[in-house]
Motif scaffolding. Structure first.
Motif, PDB file in Angstrom:
ATOM      1  N   ARG A  55      59.762 -32.329  51.214  1.00  0.00           N
ATOM      2  CA  ARG A  55      59.813 -31.839  52.600  1.00  0.00           C
ATOM      3  C   ARG A  55      59.213 -30.455  52.685  1.00  0.00           C
ATOM      4  N   ALA A  56      59.531 -29.632  51.665  1.00  0.00           N
ATOM      5  CA  ALA A  56      58.975 -28.271  51.666  1.00  0.00           C
ATOM      6  C   ALA A  56      57.455 -28.316  51.634  1.00  0.00           C
ATOM      7  N   ALA A  57      56.909 -29.358  50.981  1.00  0.00           N
ATOM      8  CA  ALA A  57      55.452 -29.478  50.892  1.00  0.00           C
ATOM      9  C   ALA A  57      54.879 -30.302  52.042  1.00  0.00           C
ATOM     10  N   GLY A  58      55.767 -30.737  52.969  1.00  0.00           N
ATOM     11  CA  GLY A  58      55.293 -31.505  54.118  1.00  0.00           C
ATOM     12  C   GLY A  58      54.856 -32.916  53.770  1.00  0.00           C
ATOM     13  N   LEU A  59      55.414 -33.459  52.683  1.00  0.00           N
ATOM     14  CA  LEU A  59      55.003 -34.806  52.259  1.00  0.00           C
ATOM     15  C   LEU A  59      56.090 -35.822  52.592  1.00  0.00           C
ATOM     16  N   PRO A  60      55.728 -37.103  52.696  1.00  0.00           N
ATOM     17  CA  PRO A  60      56.717 -38.136  53.064  1.00  0.00           C
ATOM     18  C   PRO A  60      57.760 -38.361  51.967  1.00  0.00           C
ATOM     19  N   THR A  61      58.980 -38.743  52.410  1.00  0.00           N
ATOM     20  CA  THR A  61      60.070 -38.936  51.451  1.00  0.00           C
ATOM     21  C   THR A  61      60.663 -40.325  51.544  1.00  0.00           C
ATOM     22  N   ASP A  62      59.890 -41.287  52.041  1.00  0.00           N
ATOM     23  CA  ASP A  62      60.493 -42.588  52.289  1.00  0.00           C
ATOM     24  C   ASP A  62      60.354 -43.568  51.139  1.00  0.00           C
ATOM     25  N   SER A  63      59.720 -43.157  50.055  1.00  0.00           N
ATOM     26  CA  SER A  63      59.475 -44.145  48.996  1.00  0.00           C
ATOM     27  C   SER A  63      59.832 -43.662  47.597  1.00  0.00           C
ATOM     28  N   PRO A  64      61.032 -43.128  47.399  1.00  0.00           N
ATOM     29  CA  PRO A  64      61.361 -42.631  46.063  1.00  0.00           C
ATOM     30  C   PRO A  64      61.448 -43.779  45.064  1.00  0.00           C
ATOM     31  N   ASN A  65      61.107 -43.516  43.812  1.00  0.00           N
ATOM     32  CA  ASN A  65      61.278 -44.532  42.787  1.00  0.00           C
ATOM     33  C   ASN A  65      61.773 -43.894  41.510  1.00  0.00           C
ATOM     34  N   ILE A  66      62.245 -44.743  40.624  1.00  0.00           N
ATOM     35  CA  ILE A  66      62.765 -44.276  39.345  1.00  0.00           C
ATOM     36  C   ILE A  66      62.152 -45.180  38.282  1.00  0.00           C
ATOM     37  N   VAL A  67      61.730 -44.576  37.143  1.00  0.00           N
ATOM     38  CA  VAL A  67      61.088 -45.361  36.082  1.00  0.00           C
ATOM     39  C   VAL A  67      62.075 -45.546  34.935  1.00  0.00           C
TER      40      VAL A  67
END
Lengths: 499, 516
Positions: A146-158
């Motif tokens: 959010r601080a970088a103004g980027l979307p946060t709707d698709s988090p993933n974990i490897v």
């Protein structure tokens, strides 16, 4: 109190339990009964029915502790009526939890000053610990994006496909995509190189396992750290690592202190460990430790005024018993580093005895490694006539519970049996188990017709399986096994409700 | 086993614990010690330090059970080493959980056939149960919205400001907005009308509480159901209700069976109850019950092949002890309807007795209602000289733990003391408590100087304050009405400052500990 009324009402209380009418009536199953019954009857009825449960100490499937010293049992019983969450009312119990967190954090080489307080919390198990750690990663990642103004709707974990189910739960319940590195025959843990490849800008963390459920192997966290550090340098994504040390966290520091897997690696930001596995406490306790304050976003911590005092809380559960926290502290000070080391060394010895005993039969291939959780995972060299599930079933007759299961993708054709060596599995028991497995193999050799009968049941041509190519036979065997498994599962499922 | 080595190594084991060196050394606090110590020493040291904890049975703050019959303690001990989640290895224990779920579902009038299996699960407490129920609502709502091609990024839940913290946790951790209906002085539960007003298309459910933490009151679920039904008809949104019956779920069916709050109301889709509150089991068990299969989306249930068998699981926790589940089953069959009813009636009786005793002192205003959880919440009629926090502190010296706390928005100026009547709080204890409260009031009355002393430290500005310091403000008022008002305002400010001072002191104490 209320209960004394029941005694006056009837002369039933005079009868010994097995002479009374209570053992003649059906126990209620769906609805509460209208009337009370004497406490002795209630106790006896339940106790008797529970005799039909498996014997916990012979349950070789589980990593979870099944024996503690009587002194500790005493402490457990005296604290059973303490609600852990009442921090204001039970300050000593809260203090004991804090001491455990500090001790475990230092065991994991957290970068702390001598009397600096560690960041961590006691949980009900590694599932809760992992969910808390995952939540922290998710929130940090969201804030950064959010601080970088980027979307946060698709988090993933490897993770590797060998992860325990709680990671899949975390992913599904907290709406994070799970990117699994597939396994392959002979390599049953997460490949660090493949994992790092899968990392993208939406990856909230990479999760490595120290002590894979399937075969006890430790993943190479150091290689993962080094490869990921390189990638981070290029991409600037700053992807962190979480180590799921549910089993391994209380083994590696004692048996392999030189193995670098914990906070000594800079990218490792949080670790979870099960107190109730090799922490040597009964079921119901886990720990999650963060590297430092920055790794746990403050907005996730609640400060509440619940029973009259300020209580900071970051857990999913609220009210719960205090017994296991106290038991964990007991073990930590009772055993000390020396004691834990001895226990783990004993477990490894007994594991070797079992492994060698099995290898001596000539029929068994060992799938587990020497370095890892003290367990023996093994398959049959030749499972054409009989398979691992049958062995598991026959061992039950001797009293042992040894699970058989298939590997996850992409090694589903491999079936293993697994024996976990816990603290209370002595050499004597190991020798007995080897003996019984030999007996079982012998018993199975006497039963060639069994598989044939099943094949007929499955509608296969008997001649074809006897004279057909080995490959076809394997396929048929597999289908038959699957059918048989399904048949058994269905029967089992019918008796259970949801969950 | 390894531990026998210690015994032969040193002769320390021969010493009685208090003669040994172990009680002379400082216990490790930050690092694990290098060497082992004898088990008797470990036991004694920990046991002794724990003596300084509060006594669970005198902890009148908590709803959670603090006493069970010895027969049940025995069952608990025997099952301590059973990991509940091993369904395949412990089928009887699993079966007992299923029976509990069925019994509790029927207690809540779930619409089930005679031998139809109920949909529900045992949890570690109501927190987990609420998170599971909330998850189910969230997923159902998302599916419904996706099917209609509508956005799903803004789910919210409507509750009262009196909700227990676990709802706020659920909201924050699972990214659902919490829309709270504010309280008002004299009305400390969620107003059904205001709640329904707040419902919009993004509302995944409305949560009502049966047994508010603050004053034990039951919310009017029937009214909420009726109003929400109307709104649903108007909007077509089909918003459901969840009832947080953590405390009330094991009280209402026995004391007020005609009160409609459960599945008898069509919009109620799930209910949670704490087995460890009025379910009469030690801490560590709760229950989540769904109306029917349709209310629990199948995609949330995991089927796993963990220790060699198929295990369906819908819980947040995995491994945990079996003791509390077995204890819950013990209570359900041991007591039956009759037993629970008797226990609740006793609690209610004792609550009424305590209430009357407090009213007789003439100094208290009772904030709790007669219908609700058996507890007594009360404030001082006049807290200008001394407040409820002081009473709580002084009661501690008599051994009682009685919490004092402020109400949430918008009634933060109200402070209450709360005594929860549990099964093991007999009439004798109630009488003793009334006596001790009277003693405390008496003692406080003899301590006027204390507050004024603090006034001198804290407030030196206003004329009223100076008058008070001089000791004249209270008795000979220069301008009676005017001064009195200002005086009270000042007193309140001072009291708040002092409260904050104490709270900060406590916070400092807490900060020494690690988070959580």
């Amino acid at each position: 109190m209320a209960l004394s009324t029941a005694e006056v009402e009837t002369d039933e209380s005079v009868h010994s339990t097995f002479a009374s009418r209570y053992v003649r009536t059906t126990l209620p199953r769906f609805k509460m009964a209208e009337h009370s019954i004497p406490k002795e009857a209630a106790y006896q009825i339940i106790n008797d029915e529970l005799m039909l449960d498996g014997n916990p100490r012979l349950n070789l499937a589980s990593f979870v502790t099944t024996w503690m010293e009587p002194e500790c049992d005493k402490l457990i019983m005296s604290s059973i009526n303490k609600n852990y969450v009442d921090m204001d009312e039970y300050p000593v119990t809260t203090e004991l939890q804090n001491r455990c967190v500090n001790m475990i954090a230092r065991l994991f080489n957290a970068p702390l000053g001598d009397s600096e307080a560690a960041m961590g919390v006691g949980t009900v198990g590694s599932s809760e610990a992992i969910m808390l750690a995952g939540l922290a990663f998710k929130r940090k990642w969201q804030n950064k994006r959010r601080a970088a103004g980027l979307p946060t709707d698709s988090p993933n974990i490897v993770t590797g496909a060998n992860v325990q189910v709680c990671w899949e739960k975390f992913a599904r319940y907290f709406e994070v995509e799970l990117k699994e590195v597939k396994l392959r025959e002979g390599y049953y843990v997460m490949d660090p190189a493949k994992a790092v490849e899968m990392v993208d800008e939406n990856t909230i963390c990479v999760a490595a396992i120290l002590g894979s459920t399937l075969n006890g192997e430790f993943e190479d966290v150091k290689t993962l750290n080094d490869l990921l550090a390189e990638k981070n340098k290029e991409t600037g994504w700053d992807t962190p690592i979480h180590v799921d040390a549910a089993s391994g966290g209380f083994i590696a520091p004692f048996l392999y202190p030189e193995l670098e897997w914990d906070f000594r690696l800079p990218l490792v930001k949080s670790i979870n460990v099960s107190g109730h596995k090799y922490g040597l406490v009964y079921a119901g306790i886990g720990w999650v430790i963060w590297r430092n304050k920055e790794d746990l976003p403050d907005e996730l911590i609640f400060h509440i005024n619940y029973l009259g005092a300020d209580q900071p809380t970051f857990t999913l559960n609220f009210s719960k018993g205090s017994s296991q926290v106290i038991a964990q502290y007991y073990q930590l000070i009772r055993l000390g580093l020396e004691g834990y080391r001895h226990v783990m060394e004993n477990c490894m010895e007994n594991m070797r005895v079992l492994k060698e005993g099995l290898e001596k039969t000539g029929r068994i291939e060992i799938v587990s490694k020497d370095v890892g959780v003290p367990l023996v995972a093994f398959s049959l060299k030749d499972n054409s006539s009989h398979d691992e599930f049958e062995i598991a079933d026959l061992l039950r007759r001797y009293g042992w519970i040894v699970p058989a299961y298939t590997m996850p993708a992409d090694a589903q054709h491999v079936t293993v049996l697994r024996v976990v060596i816990r603290e209370d599995f002595s050499r004597t028991l190991a020798e007995r188990l080897v003996n019984d497995i030999q007996k079982v193999l012998h018993d199975l050799d006497m039963l060639p017709s069994k598989m044939k009968a099943k094949m007929e049941m499955a509608g296969e041509d008997a001649d074809r399986t006897l004279f057909g190519s080995k490959k076809t036979e394997m396929e048929t065997q597999r289908e038959v096994t699957t059918l048989w498994k399904k048949f058994v599962m269905e029967r089992k499922n019918k008796s259970s409700g949801v969950c």
